[in-house]
Scaffold this active site. Structure first.
Site, PDB file in Angstrom:
ATOM      1  N   CYS A 136       0.876  -1.169   0.000  1.00 32.65           N
ATOM      2  CA  CYS A 136       0.000   0.000   0.000  1.00 32.65           C
ATOM      3  C   CYS A 136       0.913   1.219   0.000  1.00 32.65           C
ATOM      4  O   CYS A 136       1.927   1.217  -0.700  1.00 32.65           O
ATOM      5  CB  CYS A 136      -0.986  -0.037   1.168  1.00 32.65           C
ATOM      6  SG  CYS A 136      -0.230  -0.293   2.793  1.00 32.65           S
ATOM      7  N   THR A 137       0.588   2.263   0.749  1.00 27.93           N
ATOM      8  CA  THR A 137       1.448   3.445   0.749  1.00 27.93           C
ATOM      9  C   THR A 137       2.631   3.286   1.701  1.00 27.93           C
ATOM     10  O   THR A 137       3.783   3.443   1.310  1.00 27.93           O
ATOM     11  CB  THR A 137       0.637   4.700   1.106  1.00 27.93           C
ATOM     12  OG1 THR A 137      -0.283   4.971   0.030  1.00 27.93           O
ATOM     13  CG2 THR A 137       1.541   5.918   1.268  1.00 27.93           C
TER      14      THR A 137
END
Length: 250
Positions: A146-147
């Site tokens: 994800c981030t």
């Protein structure tokens, strides 16, 4: 038994690591250099890209939300890319609060993190089911991310390891490695009080536990959640083991 470095040193990603080496079903260990987890991959250098090519990386599963992917898009040569979007609940809530002049403190941030992890179970069955569908296709090396590679990715990693029979305490250990590996972007400094940033941009055992408590409350057990919500029945789990666990005696 082969032991390899778990963390892969990259200049443009700070939380890229291997899920291999953990003991799973029937004492068989998770295969090295097949399953990787990471923060986002949009800042990789040419040297990083070559390093990932050297690992044989063939698939990337991106758990970021729509705006996150658009803002920090990437493409890796010879790597198949798949988006499995889970929107960043905490970031959206923080933006909403800032827009209305509300202040966030550490206690509220922790409640939001618990809500986020419970929402993984309540609202994102389709994405995590799709994650396992990709895993079951073949054993070509893949990374899911994800981030920051800590919450959406952390829960995904926990599900994968538990489905492979890795004990909960070992899964928690892997989850908490993020706190020693993730490099928080400098731009975040001053964006919120330090105690709030330390909640939102680190991981805590009770965050992951909130998700597992939610799946037990909603489904009765981890096994029933895997079977009913993620479509990972006995045959699928057996195939998962064939793909990602060392053969006996290997």
């Amino acid at each position: 038994m082969t032991t390899l470095p778990r963390s892969v040193a990259l200049s443009g990603a700070s939380n890229f690591r291997d899920l291999g080496g953990y003991a799973g079903l029937d004492g068989r260990t998770v295969r090295w250099r097949r399953l990787f987890r990471s923060d986002h991959l949009a800042a990789l250098t040419p040297e990083d890209t070559r390093a990932l090519s050297g690992l044989g990386l063939a698939r990337a599963l991106d758990l970021r939300g729509t705006q996150e992917r658009a803002a920090q898009a990437y493409a890796l040569p010879d790597v198949r890319y798949h988006a499995l979007p889970i929107e960043p609940v905490v970031a959206q809530r923080a933006q909403e609060m800032a827009a209305t002049g509300q202040a966030m403190d550490a206690a509220l941030a922790r409640r939001l993190m618990h809500d986020t992890y419970r929402a993984f179970v309540a609202d994102n069955e389709a994405q995590f089911a799709a994650l396992f569908e990709h895993l079951l296709q073949d054993d070509s090396p893949l990374v899911f991310h994800c981030t920051a590679g800590k919450d959406r990715t952390g829960f995904a990693a926990a599900l994968i390891l538990r489905a492979l029979g890795v004990p909960q305490d070992v899964v928690l250990h892997d989850y908490l490695l993020t706190n020693g590996l993730y490099r928080r972007p400098a731009v975040l400094q001053g964006s919120a009080p330090p105690e709030v940033l330390d909640v939102i941009w680190r991981v805590q055992a009770d965050f992951l536990q909130a998700a597992f408590d939610a799946l037990e409350q909603e489904h009765g057990s981890l096994q029933r959640y895997l079977e009913r919500a993620l479509r990972l029945d006995e045959a699928a789990r057996a195939r998962l083991g064939q793909l990602y666990l060392q053969a006996p005696g290997a």
